[in-house]
Design a protein around this motif. Structure first.
Motif, short mmCIF file in Angstrom:
data_model
loop_
_atom_site.label_atom_id
_atom_site.label_comp_id
_atom_site.label_asym_id
_atom_site.label_seq_id
_atom_site.Cartn_x
_atom_site.Cartn_y
_atom_site.Cartn_z
N ASP A 51 0.72 -1.47 0.49
CA ASP A 51 -0.08 -0.26 -0.33
C ASP A 51 0.75 1.11 0.27
N ARG A 52 1.84 1.13 -0.43
CA ARG A 52 2.92 2.12 -0.51
C ARG A 52 2.91 3.61 -1.20
N PRO A 53 2.74 4.37 -1.13
CA PRO A 53 2.80 5.29 -2.74
C PRO A 53 3.58 5.19 -3.35
N VAL A 54 3.33 4.75 -4.90
CA VAL A 54 3.90 4.64 -6.07
C VAL A 54 4.97 6.00 -5.83
N GLY A 55 4.97 6.80 -5.82
CA GLY A 55 5.51 7.80 -6.30
C GLY A 55 6.84 8.01 -5.10
N SER A 56 6.55 7.37 -3.90
CA SER A 56 7.48 7.70 -3.19
C SER A 56 9.11 7.38 -2.90
N ASN A 57 9.38 6.87 -3.75
CA ASN A 57 10.89 6.30 -4.05
C ASN A 57 11.67 6.52 -3.31
N PRO A 58 12.90 5.95 -1.90
CA PRO A 58 13.62 6.73 -1.42
C PRO A 58 14.90 7.41 -2.28
N ASN A 59 15.32 8.28 -1.57
CA ASN A 59 15.86 9.43 -3.14
C ASN A 59 17.35 8.68 -2.86
N LEU A 60 17.80 8.47 -1.86
CA LEU A 60 18.84 7.66 -1.00
C LEU A 60 19.07 5.81 -0.57
N ILE A 61 19.65 5.06 -0.77
CA ILE A 61 18.95 3.44 0.16
C ILE A 61 20.77 3.53 0.51
N LEU A 62 20.93 3.17 1.73
CA LEU A 62 22.32 2.24 2.89
C LEU A 62 22.15 0.84 2.89
N LEU A 63 22.62 0.12 2.41
CA LEU A 63 23.16 -1.14 2.06
C LEU A 63 23.72 -1.85 3.84
N LEU A 108 28.69 -4.07 -8.58
CA LEU A 108 27.50 -3.80 -8.68
C LEU A 108 26.81 -2.51 -9.06
N GLY A 109 27.65 -1.55 -9.51
CA GLY A 109 26.57 -0.36 -9.53
C GLY A 109 26.36 0.28 -7.75
N VAL A 110 27.47 -0.31 -6.67
CA VAL A 110 26.90 0.92 -5.64
C VAL A 110 28.08 2.10 -5.71
N ASN A 111 27.08 3.65 -5.45
CA ASN A 111 27.81 4.52 -5.79
C ASN A 111 28.98 5.06 -4.25
N SER A 112 29.23 4.57 -3.26
CA SER A 112 29.89 4.22 -2.94
C SER A 112 30.03 3.35 -1.47
N GLN A 128 27.01 12.67 9.27
CA GLN A 128 26.44 13.34 8.44
C GLN A 128 26.70 13.74 7.11
N GLN A 129 28.19 13.66 6.39
CA GLN A 129 28.68 13.83 5.28
C GLN A 129 26.93 12.59 4.65
N ILE A 130 27.09 12.26 4.48
CA ILE A 130 26.41 11.02 3.21
C ILE A 130 25.26 12.19 3.46
N GLY A 131 23.61 12.46 4.62
CA GLY A 131 23.00 13.46 4.31
C GLY A 131 23.13 14.34 3.91
N GLN A 132 24.40 15.38 4.52
CA GLN A 132 24.37 16.17 3.32
C GLN A 132 24.80 16.16 2.03
N TYR A 133 26.14 15.74 1.06
CA TYR A 133 25.96 14.95 0.16
C TYR A 133 24.81 14.66 -0.80
N TRP A 134 24.62 13.18 -0.25
CA TRP A 134 23.63 12.50 -0.98
C TRP A 134 21.96 13.60 -1.17
N LEU A 135 21.56 13.72 -0.07
CA LEU A 135 20.94 14.12 -0.46
C LEU A 135 20.44 15.56 -0.23
#
Lengths: 150, 524
Positions: A51-63, A108-112, A128-135
């Protein structure tokens, strides 16, 4: 995505230290998946996240890499093969500094690829740097441009 | 039977191209030649004698008949003269008699002839017929007497025939006799020898060569031949026997060698099997080690980070509710987690230095260590350093590993000489029992040789952590890397007098264990 509840708590604590605007609202919303299956269900809006809205895909994925069941690298492989996540920034945040993991991640194409430091201060700084840079600073390509590329 | 056989042999010897035939030909030729000369001489003397007999007869005619013929001619008694002439004619060998009256006194002188005169094979004589008249000798005529040699030649010819025939028969008989003797004495033995030699086997003992001879008075040349041959034969047999024995020995040797080769092959296969097994074991161990270091890097670090995370939150977010003692404990926790994080890092470094392929090439070690020391000096430029680096030292090493090793040694020297006003670091080589030994020494705190055995064990420390920082993994890393370079490392020191680390590379006898023995071997 992180499986250890302590790590989740520490990461959320870390993010919370620099995710507060002056008016009390947050810069970003964090969703936590506790394993690979959950992460994929969330990302592709299926199962309990159907039921998650389709338009709300995440802007950053941390794995995280080492997970029971589907591993972080497998999740990475899965989402990179999918159209809607081909250009979403993905950061691996893990304790392992094994060369094989790092190479596999980038293949596999990770950005960082980031190793979690032992020092909590350093960890908070990193988050903090992650948030600052990627978001905040990083500009992702506009959707129209992406569809044009395809 | 034997005689017949011998006769056949003799005949065949004459017919064939044999010694006997040639001997016969030579004898006949030579004997004929001698016979010819002897006969010629004999005939010549016979001829001479016959001629002299005739001549003496002719002389007798002069003394016997000439006076009466002279008287008859003087008296012209023709009848008497003819009688006298017939008398002469009847003498042996006289061919013809002729009387001629001296021609100057008469126009028709008297001429009487008895017999036919010959032109060849004759001896002629003429006698003057002298008649004494009034004490004066007067030649009244000439008497011609001719003697024939035909009889002489006839006799000679008969003689020649007889001599040649008898000599020929004699020569032939003598030749045959000689031939038989030669056959009996030599040829048959030669044939026997040939037959024996053709049959004789060198491989096995047989009867000796023995000639069938009855006249064994004393040894002659044939006996010498037989003796020499038998000697040679026994020598040959001995040599053959030796050869056979040598061959047999060689065969045994070859068998033994083949067996040894098979054994070597078998051992090789066993060895290969062992190598494969060991390699598999090593690979398994390596994989285990890789998995272990992975889990160390991931699984050990994660809880440590959590401890530190929550400690930090306690220390910062709960400052007011925790008293000073609590904060002190929190700082102790912090120190502990940092120490453990360092240990995990250095442990990982250690496990990584023993993994991976080596790329061994020739490098200038002097330059390498100089660069490393320069790096340390740049970080602490205020320290006074005195260096003694032997120049142009080359070695076959893996650059990456060797730099880690040298960095650890320099780090050690740097660390333990901190309290000195001037840090002295030396690097050089020396020869020990034909082997090049490298050393790195300092003038630092040194250590008690009694504890040298623990020097290269992981996490073993000879100094208190408060005095010198470190995780106790540096020298273990050094030892592992030297070991991978086929060498050994040892240290010598005394408290307060600095320490020297010696190492070798690619030692001939590879008894590189875990290196601790080498170090403990230097203990007194």
């Amino acid at each position: 995505m992180e499986d250890n509840p302590d790590d989740i708590e520490l990461a959320l604590l870390g993010f919370s230290r620099n995710n507060r605007q002056e008016n009390g609202s947050h810069y970003y919303v964090i969703e936590v998946a506790r394993n690979g299956e959950e992460a994929l269900d969330f990302l592709f809006a299926r199962g309990k996240f159907s039921d998650r809205p389709v338009g709300s895909n995440p802007n950053l994925i941390l794995l995280d890499v080492n997970l029971p069941g589907i591993s972080g690298l497998e999740v990475l492989q899965e989402i990179r093969s999918h159209r809607s996540y081909q250009h979403t920034p993905v950061v691996i945040l893990t304790t392992s500094d094994e060369t094989s993991d790092i190479i596999e991640g980038y293949n596999l194409g990770v950005n960082s690829y980031l190793q979690k430091p032992v020092s909590f201060n350093a960890f908070v700084e990193l988050l903090q740097q992650i948030g600052q840079y990627w978001l905040k600073n990083n500009i992702t390509p506009p959707k129209s441009a992406l569809s044009a590329l395809r | 039977m034997r005689v017949i056989e011998h006769k056949d042999n003799v005949i065949s010897a004459i017919k064939g191209r044999s010694i006997a035939r040639r001997l016969l030909v030579y004898i006949i030729f030579f004997s004929s030649f001698i016979t010819l000369i002897a006969t010629s001489i004999q005939l010549y003397t016979d001829f001479k004698r016959d001629v002299s007999v005739i001549e003496s007869r002719l002389n007798e005619i002069e003394s016997g008949y000439l006076a009466s013929i002279s008287a008859s001619l003087w008296n012209m008694d023709v009848r008497q003269l003819e009688l006298q002439m017939d008398g002469i004619k009847h003498l042996p060998d006289i061919q013809s008699v002729r009387v001629e009256e001296a021609s100057e006194q008469f126009a028709n002188p008297l001429q009487l002839t008895r017999g036919t005169p010959l032109t060849i094979r004759q001896i002629s004589r003429e006698y003057p017929i002298i008649h004494r008249v009034n004490d004066e000798d007067r030649m009244i005529g000439t008497l011609y007497v001719q003697a024939s040699l035909t009889e002489v030649f006839k006799r000679l010819w008969e003689k020649v025939i007889v001599i040649f025939f008898s000599q020929g028969v004699k020569t032939f008989i003598v030749s045959l006799f000689i031939l038989c003797i030669v056959y009996y004495l030599v040829t048959r033995h030669l044939t026997d020898i040939a037959r024996y030699v053709r049959k004789v086997q060198v491989e096995e003992d047989g009867p000796h060569l023995q000639l069938q001879r009855n006249d064994k008075a004393e040894n002659d040349e044939l006996d010498d031949v037989v003796q020499a041959f038998n000697g040679m034969m026994s020598n040959l047999r001995k040599a053959y026997e030796d050869l056979r024995q040598t061959n047999a020995q060689l065969e045994i040797d070859i068998l033994a060698r083949k067996r040894a080769e098979q054994e070597v092959l078998y051992l090789n296969s066993v060895l290969e099997q062992k190598v494969r097994q060991r390699t598999a074991e090593l690979e398994a161990a390596n994989k285990e080690l890789a998995a272990f270091s992975y889990s160390v890097s991931h699984d050990l670090r994660a809880p440590l980070r959590r401890i530190e995370g929550f400690r930090r939150i306690l220390a910062e977010d709960y400052q007011q509710t925790i008293d000073d003692k609590g904060r002190h404990y929190l700082s102790r926790i912090e120190a502990g987690t940092h120490e453990m994080a360092d240990m995990i890092d250095s442990f990982l470094r250690l496990s990584r230095t023993t993994q991976g392929e080596m790329d061994v090439k020739r490098y200038n070690i002097s330059e390498m260590i100089s660069l490393i020391i320069k790096g340390f000096q740049e970080r602490e430029p205020e320290r006074k350093v005195e260096l003694r680096i032997e120049q142009e030292v080359y070695a076959d090493v893996d650059k990456r590993f060797f730099e880690v090793m040298l960095t650890n040694l320099v780090d050690n020297a740097w660390k333990y000489s901190r309290q000195k006003t001037v840090t002295e670091i030396r690097f050089g080589t020396q020869q020990e029992e034909g082997e090049c030994v490298y050393y790195v020494s300092d003038n630092g705190a040194g250590f008690d040789m009694n504890y040298a055995g623990r020097l290269f064990s992981p996490f073993a420390r000879l100094h208190k952590a408060e005095e010198f920082e470190g995780t106790g993994i540096g020298l273990t890393t050094v030892q592992r890397i030297i070991s991978r370079h086929g060498g050994q490392v040892r240290a010598s020191s005394a408290p307060g007098e600095g320490a020297t680390f010696y190492f070798t590379l690619w030692t001939r006898e590879k008894n590189s264990g875990d290196g601790n023995h080498t170090a403990s071997g230097r203990q007194s």
